[in-house]
Design a protein around this motif. Structure first.
Motif, PDB file in Angstrom:
ATOM      1  N   LYS A 336      31.681  38.495  45.193  1.00 21.34           N
ATOM      2  CA  LYS A 336      30.291  38.286  45.599  1.00 21.34           C
ATOM      3  C   LYS A 336      30.059  36.848  46.057  1.00 21.34           C
ATOM      4  O   LYS A 336      29.414  36.604  47.088  1.00 21.34           O
ATOM      5  CB  LYS A 336      29.362  38.629  44.439  1.00 21.34           C
ATOM      6  N   SER A 337      30.611  35.891  45.315  1.00 16.24           N
ATOM      7  CA  SER A 337      30.360  34.481  45.657  1.00 16.24           C
ATOM      8  C   SER A 337      31.064  34.081  46.947  1.00 16.24           C
ATOM      9  O   SER A 337      30.542  33.266  47.731  1.00 16.24           O
ATOM     10  CB  SER A 337      30.807  33.567  44.510  1.00 16.24           C
ATOM     11  N   ASP A 342      27.682  42.159  47.517  1.00 16.30           N
ATOM     12  CA  ASP A 342      27.659  42.558  46.114  1.00 16.30           C
ATOM     13  C   ASP A 342      27.996  44.041  46.011  1.00 16.30           C
ATOM     14  O   ASP A 342      27.296  44.892  46.581  1.00 16.30           O
ATOM     15  CB  ASP A 342      26.268  42.283  45.525  1.00 16.30           C
ATOM     16  N   ASP A 345      25.333  46.647  45.221  1.00 16.23           N
ATOM     17  CA  ASP A 345      24.350  47.031  46.242  1.00 16.23           C
ATOM     18  C   ASP A 345      24.963  48.120  47.118  1.00 16.23           C
ATOM     19  O   ASP A 345      26.050  47.927  47.667  1.00 16.23           O
ATOM     20  CB  ASP A 345      23.973  45.817  47.087  1.00 16.23           C
ATOM     21  N   HIS A 348      25.925  46.935  50.706  1.00 21.32           N
ATOM     22  CA  HIS A 348      27.029  45.981  50.617  1.00 21.32           C
ATOM     23  C   HIS A 348      28.329  46.687  50.231  1.00 21.32           C
ATOM     24  O   HIS A 348      29.411  46.361  50.727  1.00 21.32           O
ATOM     25  CB  HIS A 348      26.696  44.897  49.574  1.00 21.32           C
TER      26      HIS A 348
END
Length: 369
Positions: A336-337, A342, A345, A348
């Protein structure tokens, strides 16, 4: 008179003439005479005469003409009769041996020619390199009617298949024993085992897959079998064959666990790869940042795949990866970072899954985009 009948008549005539001369003179057959008999035996095989018919014809002629042979009919004493009979029988033995050699030679040549024609037909059929009308005519000779729709199944093993491979022979025996020879074509091609069957005989391909994957004790099973969809005409066989090959290729590149693949179930992959440049750009933009992670992009790419395959159950994904749930959570946070996407989601998640699938199809990160 047919060609076969004419050949038998000529062989019988020459054979009897030689016996007559030998019975009179007591001489052995000459080299040129034996070679002439070999040629007649070879021609009889080419004309379609079986060896049993050839030998039966010669022995029948011996029996019919025995009393009329000059050496037999003209013998004045028992000793002369014995000598003439022994000479004639020795000549008959040598003559039949020569005829048999020639017949075997003719059969070997016919088999090689038939194999060459069959191999050429299979190449043209699977690669679509011949006129469809001519190909359909040639197909009749090998038991296929290309006017109907056909499907193709392809098996791959840990070792290449050829026409004399034990598994190929076993599969062929079982298929012919259950379904007969009409409308079914089995052949090895580029180390793979290929089966072509009409759409009305889909059970043939199912049975082929079952046999290839489980040929029985003493035989090495296929590693994977893929079937293409049904398509009509000679070109349909090519399409189905290419679909089966494509399914095998996608399965290898994606490390799919399934051993039996159906092209219709994998149609999403050709669609994804239709625009290779767009797929490469998706992988580059979505997953490219993973390359900056410690250990590179591959462990995080595996994590995305494991999550998808486990239905996003963290405990199952961790088990598949051989990690603790805590380590898995750390990896998800890193994904995610680094990417901004994410997996929790739905949108996503779909983007990451598609990009991860594209990466595996393109061989990234092992191969640069």
């Amino acid at each position: 008179m047919t060609e076969a009948q004419h050949g038998l008549e000529e062989l019988s005539r020459q054979y009897v003439e030689l016996l007559a001369d030998v019975s009179r003179t007591g001489r052995p057959l000459r080299r040129a005479e034996l070679e002439s008999l070999r040629l007649l035996g070879e021609r009889s095989a080419e004309a379609g005469c079986g060896l049993r018919d050839v030998v039966s014809r010669c022995l029948g002629a011996t029996r019919e003409r025995w009393q009329a042979l000059p050496g037999i009919a003209g013998a004045a004493t028992l000793s002369e009769l014995r000598r003439a009979g022994e000479a004639a029988l020795a000549a008959a033995d040598a003559a039949l041996a020569a005829v048999g050699e020639g017949h075997e030679r003719g059969q070997r040549l016919a088999v090689r020619q038939e194999e060459a024609l069959r191999r050429e037909f299979i190449d043209d059929l699977l690669y679509g390199r011949s006129d469809p009308g001519l190909l359909a005519e040639r197909a009749e000779r090998f038991g296929l009617r290309l006017a109907s729709a056909h499907a193709v199944a392809v098996a791959v093993g840990d070792e290449p298949y050829d026409d004399v491979h034990p598994v190929v022979r076993r599969v062929e025996r079982e298929l012919v024993g259950r379904f007969g020879e009409r409308d079914v074509l089995l052949a090895s091609k580029d180390g793979r085992l290929v089966c072509v069957a009409p759409d009305s005989e889909r059970a043939v391909l199912d049975f082929f897959a079952q046999l290839a994957l489980g040929p029985g004790a003493g035989y090495r099973p296929a590693r994977r079998v893929a079937t293409g969809r049904e398509h009509s005409g000679a070109g349909g066989v090519v399409r189905s064959y290419e679909e089966a090959l494509g399914a095998l290729d996608f399965a290898d590149r994606l490390s799919l666990p399934a051993v039996l693949l159906r092209a219709e179930e994998l149609l999403v992959f050709p669609v994804l790869m239709r625009d290779r440049a767009a797929m490469a750009e998706l992988v580059r933009s979505v997953l490219g940042p993973l390359s900056g992670a410690r250990g590179g992009a591959w462990p995080l790419l595996e994590t995305i795949t494991a999550q998808a395959e486990s239905g996003y159950v963290n405990a199952e994904a961790a088990r598949r990866l051989g990690l603790s749930v805590r380590t898995l959570s750390y990896r998800l946070a890193r994904i995610k970072s680094l990417t901004g996407y994410d997996l929790a989601d739905p949108l996503h998640r779909y983007t990451l899954e598609t990009a991860a699938m594209g990466a595996r199809l393109l061989g990234w990160p092992q191969r640069p985009l």
